[in-house]
Design an enzyme around this catalytic site. Structure first.
Site, short mmCIF file in Angstrom:
data_model
loop_
_atom_site.label_atom_id
_atom_site.label_comp_id
_atom_site.label_asym_id
_atom_site.label_seq_id
_atom_site.Cartn_x
_atom_site.Cartn_y
_atom_site.Cartn_z
N GLU A 89 7.65 1.21 6.95
CA GLU A 89 6.47 0.34 6.82
C GLU A 89 6.79 -0.96 6.08
O GLU A 89 6.37 -2.04 6.50
CB GLU A 89 5.33 1.06 6.10
CG GLU A 89 4.59 2.08 6.95
CD GLU A 89 5.25 3.44 6.94
OE1 GLU A 89 6.23 3.61 6.18
OE2 GLU A 89 4.81 4.32 7.69
N HIS A 95 -3.85 10.98 2.42
CA HIS A 95 -4.07 10.39 3.74
C HIS A 95 -5.55 10.12 4.03
O HIS A 95 -5.96 10.10 5.19
CB HIS A 95 -3.48 11.29 4.84
CG HIS A 95 -1.98 11.23 4.88
ND1 HIS A 95 -1.22 12.04 5.68
CD2 HIS A 95 -1.12 10.44 4.23
CE1 HIS A 95 0.06 11.77 5.51
NE2 HIS A 95 0.15 10.80 4.62
#
Lengths: 452, 354
Positions: free
Chosen positions: A186, A255
């Site tokens: 990322e 998450h």
């Protein structure tokens, strides 16, 4: 005893799927672990195994059926000597079998409640139903056709068609040069996208979820948001960072975070957080064309929801303009993204109690249409904000301060911020429900500010 | 048996030793007096700029400044190998590269004096501003290289960072992507042996920072970073390789930070004077001057004219910088977005400069 075999859920967020193939037929004996059918969703294909022993008494849903709702009875399992008539099937949502193979696009779910009093399209415009998922895909493909510098990059966006199937069909249409799979990196690919934007491309960066964007936040804030400012205007980053944000279901503390308030704070960024499909499409197209970096916060739970979509060529929605979904006189409920679900449900129920709520969808958080909020509060004299994020430093707390400064004398009650609980998201299903904001909490807040 | 990084290092490329004696046949470009004089002049100009910048900082007329004393050959060697269509992504110690690429002395003073208009270069507009967050320029360079490939442009992205930057994740992530996508990017490490107060030996057990290329599957090599000819030659080879579609290269330039980390640092608190002194004999200007004197008739009057010219240019640029009026209040809100927002106009208005 005869039992119903129900359509399984392959994931916590699955609502429906395709019963692709039966591997057993009526009269077959099955035992635990036997593969009975293949189930497909827009995300995955799974072999469906028998749990109990028995005989397939009757197949209720033919193979090839699309849009079979989770927990619909798809077959009846009987024991030796039993008849299928021994069981009364529940009201199954029977879907028509089709001969088509697995669908390319996700199938539309029923429309969410909507009372749109300030539509973004002219009266008489043809309307179709479209899911948020398809709307996002259409926005990207339209903009990629329009400008060859636009490209999509991220994990699983190309071959896999998107971890949440947002990029369905894009690889086929635009090729691997413009729909680029990355390794799990990322920070790396966010920075590469920033560099490419400064060198003249217009990247769309898909984060599999915004939770993973924490790995890349230095690039987002220190590079994308600040370089135009720090280079005296020489070099900007026209780009979009998009992906699901906030809680999905049962994915745990790491998450499930809502980053709306985080990114909203950063000068140099623009932040959009759509609720409806038409806003998802119109705002994403605007975001891709914007010469500044845009954070585009989606929601996994909304991807499968369908909404009215105007059949207008090149449909865009401007940033910084809230949408009034429902006009009212007693209280202003201000929300954005999935918070709108609670806001609209609450408004429906409050109407039954004679409370008239005005429901405002901010749509973009930076720029934020505070003028619409203030105007509404001057009319209703009360305000409740709704979001899934945490209370301290929330979007609602900023809205409260704006109202205090600009409409204090109009308030008849303190503003209440309905937020998620001030804890990491619990993994347990019962606690997760409690940790999120609820419609009942919104209703209670409205009753409190209206002194009912 | 455990896997070890036991591949052969090809050795450190060097053409001129510290005394200015050639130890290899010089590359073609280094056989011309004008080229060598241009390289030498650029290094002298950089050192003069550094000295002036430090004196301005010490008298409160410039912000915190990072000197490149002792590392001039790295910056000048890199930039002198690059073409106009290439893109430079510097860290904060590549003044010599920026000057070579066409950034003006006045722009440099403006930036280090705290005026971001100094980063709006009149030329070399595709070059990136000085990168402050350590190592974040490496992903940017991979992105610039990706854009060049997408647009079919011939350039190469050249990013420069220090030894300290090679410990960061973004360096590895970018290096890895350059390898996967065969991107036209050259990553240069100016290994000056110190990450502020942390010596090279405490940064990694890798034998060479260039070894880090192994994991990315791209070539890595070490050059004597105090030999401007060696730096330029290695960068030129890497640029040719990138331009021909063969992908990226990692080049480690071995040099030494003769000065403090920045003007906010006092290296004498953690670094022995004897160590620093020993490195003064290897610094880059002396060896090239010795070679010019021995082989190209570089005379005292040439040296004096060069020094005088550099000082004159830099004094004039400093005067122009110091005479630049302070920015108007509204400039605080400029360049934040491509188009100003209403909020920005309102804030400027509150500060009395709508």
């Amino acid at each position: 005893m005869a039992t119903e075999i129900l359509m399984p859920a392959l994931s916590p967020t699955m609502e429906e799927g395709t019963l692709a193939k039966w591997l057993v037929k009526e009269g077959d004996t099955v035992s635990s672990g036997d593969i009975m059918a293949e189930i497909e969703t827009d995300k995955a294909t799974m072999e469906f195994e028998a749990v109990d022993e028995g005989i397939i008494g009757k197949i209720l849903i033919a193979e090839g059926s699309e849009g079979v709702k989770v927990n619909t009875a798809i077959a009846i399992l009987i024991e030796e000597g039993e008849s299928v008539d021994d069981v009364t099937p529940t009201a199954a949502v029977a879907a028509e079998p089709t001969s088509a193979p697995a669908p390319v696009a996700a199938t539309a779910a029923p429309a969410a409640p909507q009372v749109d009093l300030t539509p973004d399209w002219p009266e008489g415009t043809a309307i179709k139903q479209q899911s948020v998922r398809e709307a996002l895909r259409d926005a990207m493909s339209e903009e990629m056709r329009r400008d060859e510098n636009v490209y999509l990059m991220g994990e699983e966006v190309a071959e896999y068609q998107g971890a949440y199937k947002i990029s369905q069909g894009l690889l086929d249409e635009f090729g691997a040069k413009r729909v680029i799979d990355t390794p799990i990196t990322e920070h790396g690919f966010a920075g590469i996208a920033v560099g490419s934007a400064m060198a003249g491309l217009r990247p769309i960066v898909e984060f599999m979820t915004f939770n993973f964007a924490m790995q890349a936040i230095d690039q987002i804030i220190n590079s994308a948001a600040k370089t135009r400012y720090m280079s005296g205007g020489q070099m900007g980053a026209p780009m979009v960072f998009r992906g699901p944000n906030g809680a999905a279901a049962r994915v745990g503390a790491q998450h499930s975070q809502d980053y709306a308030a985080w990114y909203m704070q950063i000068p140099g960024l623009k932040v959009a957080m759509p609720y409806s499909a038409s806003d998802a499409k119109g705002l994403l197209k605007t975001a891709i064309r914007d010469p500044n970096p845009v954070i585009f916060l989606e929601n996994e739970m909304l991807y499968g929801h369908s909404f009215d979509m105007p059949e207008i060529d090149d449909y865009t929605v401007p940033f910084g303009k809230a949408r009034i979904w429902r006009e009212g006189t007693d209280v202003s409920i201000v929300s954005f993204g999935i918070g709108m679900q609670y806001a609209l449900e609450a408004a429906d129920k409050l109407a039954e109690d004679g409370i008239s709520a005005e429901v405002i969808d901010l749509r973009t958080l930076r720029p934020m249409d505070t003028a619409t909020i203030i105007k509404s509060v001057m009319k209703t004299n009360r305000c409740v904000t709704v979001e899934e994020g945490w209370p301290q430093g929330s979007v609602g707390s900023y809205i409260s301060s704006v109202i205090m400064q600009e409409a204090f004398d109009y308030l008849d009650a303190p503003v209440i911020n309905c937020t998620g609980k001030d804890v990491p998201m619990p993994y347990a299903a019962n606690l997760e429900k409690l940790a999120l904001v609820t419609t009942d909490e919104v209703i209670a807040a409205v009753k409190q500010v209206t002194y009912r | 048996m455990p896997i070890q990084a036991d591949h052969e290092l090809s050795g450190v490329t060097v053409f001129l030793d510290p005394a200015g004696l050639p130890v290899l046949d010089l590359p073609r470009f280094a056989r011309h007096r004008e080229t060598l004089v241009a390289l030498y002049s650029a290094m002298v100009r950089t050192r003069t700029f550094d000295a002036k910048a430090i004196s301005l900082q010490r008298t409160g007329r410039l912000g915190t400044y990072a000197s490149s004393l002792g590392q001039e050959a790295v910056a000048v060697g890199i930039a002198s190998a690059m073409s106009d269509e290439d893109v430079l992504l510097p860290s904060f110690r590549e003044h010599g590269a920026q000057l070579w690429r066409g950034v003006s002395l006045e722009e440099m003073f403006l930036f280090w004096g705290g005026d971001e208009r100094g980063n709006d270069f009149a030329v070399a507009r595709q070059d990136f501003p000085v990168c402050i967050p350590v190592a974040s320029q490496f992903p940017h360079a991979a992105g610039v290289a990706l854009a060049m490939v997408q647009k079919g442009e011939p350039g190469v992205a050249v990013a420069v960072g220090g030894d300290g930057a090679t410990s960061k994740g973004d360096f590895y992530e970018a290096l890895n992507m350059v390898g996967i996508w065969t991107l036209p990017a050259v990553f240069v490490i100016a290994n000056n042996q110190w990450a502020i107060s942390v010596p090279r030996v405490d940064q990694t057990r890798a034998r060479a920072l260039a070894d880090k290329a192994v994991a990315a599957g791209i070539p890595g090599e070490q050059v004597d970073g105090n030999d401007v000819i060696a730096v330029r030659e290695a960068i030129e080879r890497a640029l040719v390789r990138a331009r021909s579609g063969k992908g990226g290269t990692l080049i480690e330039c071995l040099t030494y930070r003769l000065g403090d980390h920045t003007t906010a640092d006092d290296a004498s608190r953690y670094r022995a004077d004897e160590e620093v002194s020993s490195h003064w004999s290897e610094e880059p200007l002396v060896r090239l001057r010795a070679y010019l004197v021995a082989h190209h008739g570089w005379a005292k009057k040439d040296e004096e004219a060069l020094l005088h010219g550099c000082r004159d240019q830099i004094e004039k640029a400093a005067e122009a910088y110091l005479a630049t009026p302070p920015q108007p209040v509204r400039s605080m809100f400029e360049y934040l977005y491509a188009d100003p927002t209403q909020d920005q106009a309102a804030q400027a208005g509150e500060l009395g400069d709508a």
